[in-house]
Design a protein around this motif. Sequence first.
Motif, mmCIF file in Angstrom:
data_model
loop_
_atom_site.group_PDB
_atom_site.id
_atom_site.type_symbol
_atom_site.label_atom_id
_atom_site.label_comp_id
_atom_site.label_asym_id
_atom_site.label_seq_id
_atom_site.Cartn_x
_atom_site.Cartn_y
_atom_site.Cartn_z
ATOM 1 N N ASP A 170 -3.467 4.323 2.076
ATOM 2 C CA ASP A 170 -4.663 3.686 1.536
ATOM 3 C C ASP A 170 -4.796 2.253 2.052
ATOM 4 O OD1 ASP A 170 -5.246 5.934 0.091
ATOM 5 O OD2 ASP A 170 -4.377 5.201 -1.787
ATOM 6 N N GLY A 171 -6.011 1.906 2.443
ATOM 7 C CA GLY A 171 -6.297 0.537 2.846
ATOM 8 C C GLY A 171 -5.947 0.191 4.277
ATOM 9 N N LYS A 177 -5.625 10.058 10.219
ATOM 10 C CA LYS A 177 -4.465 9.461 9.548
ATOM 11 C C LYS A 177 -3.341 10.479 9.423
ATOM 12 C CE LYS A 177 -7.129 6.147 6.826
ATOM 13 N NZ LYS A 177 -7.479 5.691 5.442
ATOM 14 N N PHE A 216 -5.724 -1.468 -2.957
ATOM 15 C CA PHE A 216 -4.941 -0.432 -2.288
ATOM 16 C C PHE A 216 -3.452 -0.489 -2.606
ATOM 17 C CE2 PHE A 216 -8.279 -1.975 0.746
ATOM 18 C CZ PHE A 216 -9.193 -0.958 0.501
ATOM 19 N N ASN A 274 -1.384 11.427 7.155
ATOM 20 C CA ASN A 274 -1.083 11.524 5.731
ATOM 21 C C ASN A 274 -1.371 12.947 5.255
ATOM 22 O OD1 ASN A 274 -1.807 11.351 2.731
ATOM 23 N ND2 ASN A 274 -0.853 9.366 3.104
ATOM 24 N N GLN A 299 -4.131 13.681 2.768
ATOM 25 C CA GLN A 299 -5.494 13.509 3.248
ATOM 26 C C GLN A 299 -5.874 14.559 4.289
ATOM 27 O OE1 GLN A 299 -5.544 9.411 4.540
ATOM 28 N NE2 GLN A 299 -5.719 8.624 2.466
ATOM 29 N N GLY A 322 0.820 -1.208 0.000
ATOM 30 C CA GLY A 322 0.000 0.000 0.000
ATOM 31 C C GLY A 322 0.852 1.255 0.000
ATOM 32 N N HIS A 375 -13.426 -5.573 3.359
ATOM 33 C CA HIS A 375 -12.260 -4.679 3.284
ATOM 34 C C HIS A 375 -11.001 -5.484 3.025
ATOM 35 C CE1 HIS A 375 -9.901 -1.020 4.283
ATOM 36 N NE2 HIS A 375 -9.027 -1.903 4.754
#
Length: 322
Positions: free
Chosen positions: A94-95, A188, A132, A190, A193, A90, A123
Amino acid sequence: MLWNPLEIARRLRKIGLIGIGQRNAHYVLMHNPRKFYPRVDDKLITKKLAIEAGLPVPELYAVVREEHEIAELHEKIKHRDSFVVKPAHGSGGDGILVIHGRRGDKYRRANGALMSREEFEHHLSNGLSGLFSLGGQPDHLLVEYCVKFDPVFERVSFKGVPDVRIIVFLGYPVMAMIRLPTRLSDGKANLHQGAIGVGIDLPTGITKRGVWGTEIIRDHPDTENSIIGLTIPRWDELLHMAARCFELSELGYIGVDFVLDRDHGPMILELNARPGLSIQMANGNGLHPRLAKVEALAAAERLSKDPAERVAFAKANFPTTG
């Protein structure tokens, strides 16, 4: 006020910012042999190499490689109230599925929402299919210890776990930042994001300034506490661990991501052969002058094989200015 594009370019060159093209051509392609990419692109291989090198990583609970193993996973983790599921290939967060508890046969996600067994299995099935992963190729999944972040970050993080990224060039740490989760990033760490990037002064481990999207900030938008002047715990340990990842990966230009667990201390989360460039904005400093100093050592055949010497050089030469 409208800026002339040539003036913008001049200002960027003055502080030594590098762009994606320069990063790829002069650092990634020249110093990262493709045969070693699996060492950082596959999180399971990274974890095994780190363990062999005596470097701490989150404990691995299970690996899911086949569809039938998804149903079996419930039994394997029935005594685990918290854990993280990650696609081995990944990228960008993501994921990643973070479980913080249970209610009956449901799993409680980091945001408080409950997830049924069927949703959980769906998932994981998507992860195995490559939804992902880099390039959309079929993947395998890691189920591992869920980090409990160091209390020093409680006032400057929203729900999720902050992480520290250190850029390492030819074994020398050259720039660092901490990524702080926000409500916008859904907990997250990130930046793409919506997390915050906060530059860290390399010699001292003290945070200097933050960037949230394109906005320079001093306070966390959700907690309203200052993100400036934080001292990163066990900073020297982080620098030494990052420097050692040069030998571990045999890649010359990497990003090393760490978490600071309240019980286990610093742990390596993952390595990246193509680390993003927003770390420059978080620090208000460009990478080029720092990379050039290390290249000068290489040209003079003065690169050190001792991680401690490389860290000492970095602390002496790469303060965050401005």
